[in-house]
Scaffold this active site. Structure first.
Site, short mmCIF file in Angstrom:
data_model
loop_
_atom_site.label_atom_id
_atom_site.label_comp_id
_atom_site.label_asym_id
_atom_site.label_seq_id
_atom_site.Cartn_x
_atom_site.Cartn_y
_atom_site.Cartn_z
CG HIS A 27 -1.63 1.28 1.46
ND1 HIS A 27 -2.89 1.55 0.97
CD2 HIS A 27 -1.23 2.40 2.11
CE1 HIS A 27 -3.23 2.78 1.31
NE2 HIS A 27 -2.24 3.33 2.01
CD GLU A 28 2.21 3.40 3.78
OE1 GLU A 28 2.44 4.51 3.26
OE2 GLU A 28 1.24 3.19 4.53
CG HIS B 85 0.52 6.35 -0.63
ND1 HIS B 85 -0.62 6.96 -1.06
CD2 HIS B 85 0.22 5.76 0.55
CE1 HIS B 85 -1.59 6.75 -0.17
NE2 HIS B 85 -1.10 6.01 0.82
CD GLU C 264 -4.42 6.75 2.10
OE1 GLU C 264 -4.11 5.55 2.19
OE2 GLU C 264 -3.62 7.69 2.24
CG ASP D 9 -6.44 0.54 0.23
OD1 ASP D 9 -5.33 0.52 0.80
OD2 ASP D 9 -7.51 0.83 0.81
ZN LIG Z 1 -2.09 5.33 2.54
#
Ligand SMILES: [Zn+2]
Length: 447
Positions: free
Chosen positions: A286-287, A290, A383, A387
């Site tokens: 997930h990070e 980004h 987000e 995801d």
């Molecule tokens: Zn996040």
């Protein structure tokens, strides 16, 4: 005094500011009330979607924690409004300015001192809330692991750091306002942008380590999994760190930060303790989402554009007498950012750049408050993107279970008021987020 007459620009600004502040307070209190009612109403039962995974005790703890924080937030709103009125319309900033003027005489030094004194005083006035939050609310729910000594040490360190970094920057901006002509705001914007980039770059490597320890990942089996993932995603393997978040708080988290070769993913030790290997991999993915979607860079570009507009506006209003008189600062202005004062010989000019900057910073949030939901919307979109990336690079079900653990351990409510969440939430509410992951999981198992 002509500037105080009805329908003058000065009167209009006073009225607009007072109305905007009242509207903002009304909206904030209304939203908070909705949130409190909604959470309290859903306290007695775990929502059906989570019934198997979250025990009722945990759900009720999350509700009580949310309500306790809302109480503090309500007090903070009231106190913030009192302070804002005190600084502006009731003449607090003007009094501080005049006091320093009498003590130091006019000049750049006096204006820098004004900004520093303002920061110190308003910091002190907000301090009780921070202490109460840590040692009463967080303590009561078992999250606080800080001590008064550590807390005071942090406070001292961050104050010194803010002074060491902030004072030269403020002095440079105020000097530009005085010396760089009518396009000073363009120069100030260049300086500000460069400073932000520098800060982003040095924060992970030089500033964050003043407060926490950052270690490379130790667990060998875990390291192998995450290194493989990072390679797949094109992220430098040396960029994963574990932070001793447990020194201060039991809250668990992970984040992505930094620019260029300083960028890194940071896991709190508190998070690592709670997740299994699959879940750690999913959170890391997930990070990295980004990172792949360049969320930080995009956000910074938007911020730079906004600060350019803001500085241009400041460049204009700082030349208008009504900007000062309308916000509680004594008039007697001549227009080159200066005011003549009774204690000076006629023709002498009192620099007002610091006053202009502070008034601007105090007043703009009252109007820009209504842009908050837009920023929250884009943050939630990011987000969802991260995801989706994680669901493709790791196991969607593992991310879902990691998120649920995070919600439970941080006592984050699963039942926020929908309008409150739309307005404020930077992360999508649990139901929406897990819903998307379950869908991704179904697609994956169908393929
Ligand atoms: Zn996040």
């Amino acid at each position: 005094m002509p500037s105080a007459s009805l329908f003058s620009p000065s009167f209009f600004l006073t009225a607009a500011f007072a109305c905007a502040l009242a509207l903002q307070l009304l909206a904030q209190v209304g939203l908070l009330t909705r949130q409190v009612r909604h959470v309290a109403r859903h306290r007695s039962a775990v929502p059906a979607a989570f019934a198997e995974k979250i025990p009722l005790v945990a759900h009720q703890k999350a509700a009580d924690y949310t309500l306790a924080k809302a109480q503090v937030a309500l007090l903070q709103l009231a106190w913030g409004a009192v302070l804002l009125l005190g600084w502006t319309l009731l003449g607090g900033l003007d009094a501080l300015h005049q006091g320093l003027l009498a003590w130091m005489g006019p000049g750049l030094g006096q204006q820098v001192a004004l900004v520093a004194a303002f920061a110190l005083i308003s910091g002190l006035l907000e301090l009780p809330f921070s202490a109460y939050q840590t040692f009463v609310v967080e303590q009561r729910f078992g999250f606080n692991q800080s001590t008064p000594g550590l807390w005071l040490g942090d406070l001292l360190k961050s104050t010194l750091l803010a002074a060491a970094i902030g004072l030269p920057l403020v002095a440079a901006v105020l000097w530009l306002m005085q010396a760089a002509g009518s396009l000073w705001w363009l120069w100030a914007w260049g300086l500000w942008t460069g400073f932000q980039l520098l800060l982003m770059w040095i924060f992970p490597t030089f500033i964050a380590p003043l407060f926490n320890q950052f270690q490379p990942l130790e667990d060998a089996a875990l390291k192998e999994r995450v290194t493989a993932l990072m390679q797949r995603c094109g992220f430098a393997a040396k960029g994963l760190f574990v932070m001793d978040g447990s020194r201060r708080s039991a809250h668990a988290n992970a984040y992505f930060t930094g620019l260029g070769n300083a960028k890194r993913v940071v896991f709190y030790d508190t998070l690592l303790k709670k997740l299994d290997v699959d879940e750690v991999e999913a959170v890391l993915a997930h990070e990295l989402g980004h990172f792949r979607h360049r969320h930080i860079a995009k956000r910074m570009v938007v911020m730079f554009a906004i600060s350019l507009g803001g500085l241009a506006l400041l460049g204009w209003v700082s030349q208008q007498p009504w900007f000062y008189t309308g916000l509680g600062v004594a008039p007697t202005l001549d227009l080159a950012l200066g005011a003549s004062s009774a204690m000076l010989a006629p023709g002498d000019s009192v620099p007002m750049q610091g006053v202009a900057l502070l008034l601007f910073m105090l007043v703009v949030p009252v109007f820009s408050f209504w842009l908050g939901p837009l920023s929250a919307h884009f943050s939630r979109r990011d987000e969802f993107q991260a995801d989706a990336y994680a669901a493709a690079q790791a196991q969607p079900a593992a991310l879902a279970s990691a998120l649920l653990k995070l919600y439970e351990d941080n006592a984050a409510t699963l039942t926020p008021d929908p309008l409150y969440a739309r307005f404020y939430y930077s992360h999508p509410p649990a139901v929406e987020r897990l819903g998307q992951l379950h869908q991704a999981g179904r697609l994956e198992s169908a393929a």
